[in-house]
Design a protein around this motif. Structure first.
Motif, PDB file in Angstrom:
ATOM      1  N   ALA B 304       0.826  -1.208   0.000  1.00  0.00           N
ATOM      2  CA  ALA B 304       0.000   0.000   0.000  1.00  0.00           C
ATOM      3  C   ALA B 304       0.858   1.255   0.000  1.00  0.00           C
ATOM      4  CB  ALA B 304      -0.933  -0.005   1.208  1.00  0.00           C
ATOM      5  N   ARG B 305       1.980   1.220   0.702  1.00  0.00           N
ATOM      6  CA  ARG B 305       2.864   2.381   0.671  1.00  0.00           C
ATOM      7  C   ARG B 305       3.349   2.622  -0.764  1.00  0.00           C
ATOM      8  NH1 ARG B 305       8.021   4.355   4.313  1.00  0.00           N
ATOM      9  NH2 ARG B 305       8.420   6.154   2.989  1.00  0.00           N
ATOM     10  N   MET B 306       3.764   1.526  -1.425  1.00  0.00           N
ATOM     11  CA  MET B 306       4.263   1.655  -2.798  1.00  0.00           C
ATOM     12  C   MET B 306       3.170   2.189  -3.727  1.00  0.00           C
ATOM     13  SD  MET B 306       6.230  -1.999  -3.050  1.00  0.00           S
ATOM     14  CE  MET B 306       7.296  -2.575  -1.722  1.00  0.00           C
ATOM     15  N   ALA B 307       1.944   1.684  -3.539  1.00  0.00           N
ATOM     16  CA  ALA B 307       0.831   2.112  -4.402  1.00  0.00           C
ATOM     17  C   ALA B 307       0.480   3.571  -4.140  1.00  0.00           C
ATOM     18  CB  ALA B 307      -0.385   1.220  -4.173  1.00  0.00           C
ATOM     19  N   GLY B 308       0.449   3.969  -2.863  1.00  0.00           N
ATOM     20  CA  GLY B 308       0.113   5.349  -2.516  1.00  0.00           C
ATOM     21  C   GLY B 308       1.136   6.322  -3.081  1.00  0.00           C
ATOM     22  N   GLU B 309       2.410   5.962  -2.953  1.00  0.00           N
ATOM     23  CA  GLU B 309       3.466   6.839  -3.464  1.00  0.00           C
ATOM     24  C   GLU B 309       3.404   6.941  -4.982  1.00  0.00           C
ATOM     25  OE1 GLU B 309       6.725   6.282   0.158  1.00  0.00           O
ATOM     26  OE2 GLU B 309       6.944   5.074  -1.657  1.00  0.00           O
ATOM     27  N   LEU B 310       3.173   5.780  -5.629  1.00  0.00           N
ATOM     28  CA  LEU B 310       3.128   5.824  -7.095  1.00  0.00           C
ATOM     29  C   LEU B 310       1.889   6.574  -7.586  1.00  0.00           C
ATOM     30  CD1 LEU B 310       4.737   4.918  -9.630  1.00  0.00           C
ATOM     31  CD2 LEU B 310       2.927   3.219  -9.917  1.00  0.00           C
ATOM     32  N   ALA B 311       0.781   6.446  -6.841  1.00  0.00           N
ATOM     33  CA  ALA B 311      -0.441   7.154  -7.233  1.00  0.00           C
ATOM     34  C   ALA B 311      -0.184   8.663  -7.256  1.00  0.00           C
ATOM     35  CB  ALA B 311      -1.579   6.813  -6.281  1.00  0.00           C
ATOM     36  N   ALA B 312       0.495   9.151  -6.221  1.00  0.00           N
ATOM     37  CA  ALA B 312       0.777  10.587  -6.165  1.00  0.00           C
ATOM     38  C   ALA B 312       1.713  10.999  -7.314  1.00  0.00           C
ATOM     39  CB  ALA B 312       1.387  10.953  -4.813  1.00  0.00           C
ATOM     40  N   GLU B 313       2.708  10.165  -7.592  1.00  0.00           N
ATOM     41  CA  GLU B 313       3.612  10.423  -8.735  1.00  0.00           C
ATOM     42  C   GLU B 313       2.841  10.458 -10.048  1.00  0.00           C
ATOM     43  OE1 GLU B 313       7.138   7.574  -7.147  1.00  0.00           O
ATOM     44  OE2 GLU B 313       6.975   7.628  -9.336  1.00  0.00           O
ATOM     45  N   ALA B 314       1.936   9.478 -10.200  1.00  0.00           N
ATOM     46  CA  ALA B 314       1.162   9.360 -11.440  1.00  0.00           C
ATOM     47  C   ALA B 314       0.311  10.614 -11.650  1.00  0.00           C
ATOM     48  CB  ALA B 314       0.283   8.114 -11.398  1.00  0.00           C
ATOM     49  N   VAL B 315      -0.275  11.118 -10.552  1.00  0.00           N
ATOM     50  CA  VAL B 315      -1.092  12.323 -10.645  1.00  0.00           C
ATOM     51  C   VAL B 315      -0.216  13.496 -11.098  1.00  0.00           C
ATOM     52  CG1 VAL B 315      -2.382  14.023  -9.290  1.00  0.00           C
ATOM     53  CG2 VAL B 315      -2.822  11.563  -8.973  1.00  0.00           C
ATOM     54  N   ASP B 316       0.965  13.604 -10.500  1.00  0.00           N
ATOM     55  CA  ASP B 316       1.916  14.660 -10.880  1.00  0.00           C
ATOM     56  C   ASP B 316       2.268  14.600 -12.359  1.00  0.00           C
ATOM     57  OD1 ASP B 316       2.250  16.076  -8.619  1.00  0.00           O
ATOM     58  OD2 ASP B 316       4.092  15.067  -7.967  1.00  0.00           O
TER      59      ASP B 316
END
Lengths: 58, 397
Positions: B304-316
């Protein structure tokens, strides 16, 4: 016939919903609902930890 | 009011994986909403509540919070005839095992997400996904009888074993019945078992699975049992197996059940896919439960940490395509896929053992000094006494 849920026994744990191979059981607020997509395979009857389904409504 | 809400990241499911995904998504600047279908995060509990604390650093948690129920000195594994293998946890470092209060744990994980800026909505169930050009762009939800849409750039499915989200998104198919453990547990009080150890009971009393006693205090414990689904014929339920186990256990039979928990756990091998356009799955929804123990919280939260971090990157980056989201999949596979496969293979083998073999193995292992609950250590022990058995394991791996 689709399996019949004995509501008094149901603990709303979601085991039937997760095991259903055709995604025909949706855990609603109060109890699982078996939809028309049920293929009467009987997995939900066997997976239930407390035996809350009666096969084929028998 | 408007019938549509908009967020950068929508997390469906407010368990430990969902809250953790929300926490790291919000920390990295994404406007994040976590929805939970139940009216209370963490309740009702559907868990044996035994866990190690080896993951705290990886999840950037510096204080354990109010949810540790009792620290354990170690684990005892019992064979059908009563041979006992004692495994003492090393106190050095952070490998200490404990029994937790899952309702408080889940609320604490939600609190940590909220502190970092994630929004929460409870009693809010997803009823379907929103699509645009083959990409998931949100969810239809129902809250207190009102239906509305929540749009988001990235969706994270954290809806547990019975994940609807993963199915709606076309990410996975049915779990084979042999890879489902169906479980029943009581919280019992007035019992008499060693309260400083977790206790595991192998053999035909829990076909394909095991029975457990996880102490919560001197006289109270979670007493449960999991059975391999494909060994159930519908005439004897896991509850029946557990009632028999308790009736035959001197320290339990005079206790009182003050809570009942039912549920199922996937002990399948790691999934072929955990992402699609616009969506990532985490936790039990992506089937990263340890196939040997049935424990899912730690892997789920790391993912979940990996997914949350990547989600924020993806939005950026303005990306939501599955090629981009596969970075998440690559990261979690690198982190623990090999161990999941190895434990899956070991589980496949362990399920074939009969009571006589369990007796032999536990007897052989109990002569060793085992300091850690590790599959490698146990295999090494079996290797010394029953090399022919370990050969089969190695062939599978």
């Amino acid at each position: 016939m689709s399996p019949e849920l004995v509501i008094e026994k149901c603990m709303r744990c979601g085991a039937c919903s997760g095991a259903c191979p055709v995604n025909a059981i949706f855990l609603e607020e109060h109890s699982p609902k078996v939809s028309d997509e049920c293929t009467e395979c009987g997995l939900c009857v066997k997976v239930c930890p407390v035996g809350a389904f009666r096969p084929g409504g028998a | 009011m408007s019938d549509t809400l908009e967020y950068d990241v929508l997390v469906i499911g407010g368990g430990p994986a969902g809250s953790t995904a929300g926490r790291f998504s919000a920390r990295n600047g994404a406007r994040t909403l976590v929805i939970e279908k139940r009216q209370e995060i963490g309740s009702p509990v559907r868990c044996g509540e035994g866990i190690s604390l080896s993951w705290l650093d990886e999840l950037d948690i510096k204080d354990v919070g109010p949810w540790v129920s009792r620290y354990m000195n170690g684990a005892r594994i019992y064979s059908p005839s009563g041979y006992v293998l004692e495994i003492v946890e090393e106190y050095a470092g952070d490998e200490v095992g404990c029994v937790i209060e899952r309702d408080l744990f889940d609320k604490d994980m939600a609190r940590r997400a909220a502190m970092e800026g994630a929004d929460f909505m409870v009693k809010t169930a997803a009823t379907g996904l929103l699509w645009k050009d083959g990409c998931v762009v949100g969810a239809r939800v129902k809250q207190l009888g009102r239906e509305f849409d929540i749009k988001a750039k990235i969706i994270i499915g954290a809806d547990g074993f019975e994940s609807q989200v993963g199915r709606w998104a076309g990410i996975y198919t049915a779990i084979p019945p042999k890879d489902i453990m169906t479980c029943f547990q009581y919280r019992m009080t007035g019992i008499d078992v060693d309260p400083d150890y977790t206790h595991f009971f192998m053999g035909s009393g829990a076909p394909g699975g095991y029975a457990w006693i996880f102490p919560k205090d001197e006289r109270t414990a979670n007493v449960g049992l999991g059975v391999q689904f494909s060994r159930l014929d519908g005439s004897v339920t896991p509850k029946d197996y557990l009632d028999r186990f308790i009736a035959g256990h001197e320290g339990l039979k005079n206790g009182e059940a003050i809570d009942m928990v039912a549920g199922a756990v996937s002990v399948a091998h790691p999934p072929e896919r955990s992402v699609a356009d616009g969506i990532m799955l985490v936790g039990d929804a992506s089937r990263v439960v340890d196939p040997i123990t049935g424990g899912g919280i730690i892997n789920g939260m790391k993912q979940a940490r990996m997914a949350g971090e990547l989600a924020a990157e993806a939005v950026d980056q303005g990306r939501s395509d599955h090629e981009y989201l596969k970075r998440y999949e690559k990261r979690w596979r690198e982190r623990f896929e090999n161990k999941l496969w190895r434990n899956y293979m070991a589980k496949e083998k362990a399920m074939q053992l009969d009571d006589v073999m369990y007796d032999k193995i536990v007897d052989a292992l109990s002569e060793l000094d085992l300091r850690k609950v590790r599959v490698e250590t146990i295999l090494e022990g079996v290797r010394r006494k029953y090399p022919e058995l370990i050969k089969e394991f190695e062939d599978m791996m």
